[in-house]
Design an enzyme around this catalytic site. Structure first.
Site, short mmCIF file in Angstrom:
data_model
loop_
_atom_site.label_atom_id
_atom_site.label_comp_id
_atom_site.label_asym_id
_atom_site.label_seq_id
_atom_site.Cartn_x
_atom_site.Cartn_y
_atom_site.Cartn_z
CB VAL A 139 38.08 49.97 48.76
CG1 VAL A 139 38.91 50.84 47.83
CG2 VAL A 139 38.88 48.76 49.24
CB SER A 217 43.82 37.07 40.92
OG SER A 217 44.87 36.14 41.00
CE1 TYR A 230 44.06 38.38 46.15
CE2 TYR A 230 44.78 36.48 44.86
CZ TYR A 230 44.66 37.85 45.03
OH TYR A 230 45.15 38.70 44.05
CB ALA A 231 40.92 31.38 45.08
CB ALA A 232 36.40 32.50 47.70
CE LYS A 234 42.09 40.11 43.62
NZ LYS A 234 41.86 41.55 43.40
CB ILE A 263 52.37 40.78 38.61
CG1 ILE A 263 51.33 40.29 37.56
CG2 ILE A 263 53.04 42.07 38.18
CD1 ILE A 263 51.92 39.87 36.22
#
Ligand SMILES: NC(=O)c1ccc[n+]([C@@H]2O[C@H](COP(=O)([O-])OP(=O)(O)OC[C@H]3O[C@@H](n4cnc5c(N)ncnc54)[C@H](O)[C@@H]3O)[C@@H](O)[C@H]2O)c1
Length: 328
Positions: A139, A217, A230-232, A234, A263
């Site tokens: 991707v 997320s 990662y937070a930015a 998502k 999860i």
């Protein structure tokens, strides 16, 4: 509740969604259970029947045994006739989605950078009687995503559903995050979602409309220590989803995002390491997740089935949290 049983209740009065699912595929009750029974206590939230305006339920409604039971209705395949491309779906939540889509009658193409695992997921779908193909896709590469969409459209004879699940997580304190790490995380989670939409949306338009589902997320809403990049990324997926939903609504394409909480997949290893290991992570999960545990991939996949189905035809631009109650 049988494995396919679920109900999605929109409570307009309280402005919240309640998702009831049984992703574990474990019978929760005896087979004679009628789901309508479960709705009676829910209605009691608003007081006794006498306080509900309008005709009394007992006289106004046909007796529930005159209607098909919820179990009977759920024997139907929710995605019969749907043609779905699932990108980043070789393992974890994606693999559970592939299986659930197949069980619900969809024809699927599984695309992933992990080609052998994608082939295994497609074989799993075929074991449920579904038409299923697999294809290698990175991707991060625009041409790869364009070729993947072309392949799916060709093999399935059109495309009405695209689910994007590919993800990458790395953790680290902010003064230790390298620009290359930031870029890698954005490249898979955010830029990959953009490529999937850029080539997927025209294909879904050619099919007359459908559903595009992204994967964000809970971190994209709330963040967490060590997860800034990662937070930015998502969070960007959530904003992208909301904008795209408005842009594609006239083309009859619904766009929604699924926001899993904790999860249980190996995907979280970097986060668990950052938290000091399995024990401290488990303690945090017990403290901040009202249901007191991590979810399983099969407890998340039913929301993707629902969003792809006609039952969700009036739902777009939404962030659907599946998180054991963590965000409340
Ligand atoms: N597990 C969780 O707790 C959790 C929580 C919130 C969000 N999510 C999101 O759910 C999605 C699935 O995560 P999972 O837990 O099933 O992990 P997973 O590692 O099993 O799934 C991620 C998939 O993405 C694929 N992928 C990675 N890079 C790719 C690339 N460049 N091109 C194509 N495919 C690529 C992987 O091969 C894998 O199949 C991810 O987007 C993740 O961010 C997971």
């Amino acid at each position: 509740m049988a494995s396919e049983d679920f109900a999605f209740m929109l409570d307009a009065k309280m402005g919240c969604y309640a998702w009831i699912g049984n992703g574990n595929r474990t019978p929760l009750h005896n087979p004679g259970f009628d789901f309508n029974d479960a709705l009676i206590p829910y209605g009691a939230l608003y007081g006794p029947p006498s306080s509900i305006p309008g005709p009394k339920p007992q006289s106004a409604q046909p007796h529930r045994r005159d209607r098909p039971s919820h179990n009977e209705e759920n024997q139907q395949m929710r995605l019969a006739g749907k043609r779905a491309l699932l990108i980043g779906a070789a393992t974890g939540i994606g693999r559970a989605c592939v299986e659930d889509f197949a069980r619900n009658g969809a024809a699927v193409v599984v695309a992933d950078i992990n080609e052998p695992a994608a082939a295994e997921a497609a074989a799993l779908a075929r074991s449920h009687g579904a038409t299923a193909h697999s294809v290698a896709c990175d991707v991060r590469d625009e041409d790869s995503v364009r070729n993947t969409v072309d392949y799916a459209e060709r093999e399935l004879g059109g495309l009405d559903t695209l689910v994007f699940l590919a993800g990458l997580m790395r953790t680290g304190a902010i003064d230790e995050v390298e620009a290359t790490t930031w870029d890698a995380i954005f490249s898979v989670n955010a830029r990959g979602t953009f490529f999937a939409a850029k080539y997927g949306a025209p294909a879904i338009k050619r099919a007359g409309g459908g559903s595009f589902i992204t994967t964000s997320s809970l971190a994209g809403l709330r963040g967490a220590p060590g997860m800034t990049a990662y937070a930015a990324a998502k969070g960007a997926v959530i904003a992208f989803t909301t904008a795209l939903a408005q842009e594609l609504a006239p083309a009859n394409i619904r766009v929604n995002s699924v926001l899993p909480g904790w999860i249980d997949t190996p995907f979280n290893t970097p986060a668990i390491d950052y938290m000091g290991g399995v024990e401290p992570h488990g303690e945090v999960v017990r403290r901040i997740v009202p249901l007191g545990r991590q979810g399983t991939p099969a407890e998340v996949s039913p929301i993707y089935v629902f969003l792809a189905s006609e039952e969700a035809r009036y739902i777009t631009a939404k962030s659907m949290m599946v998180d054991g109650g963590m965000a409340h």
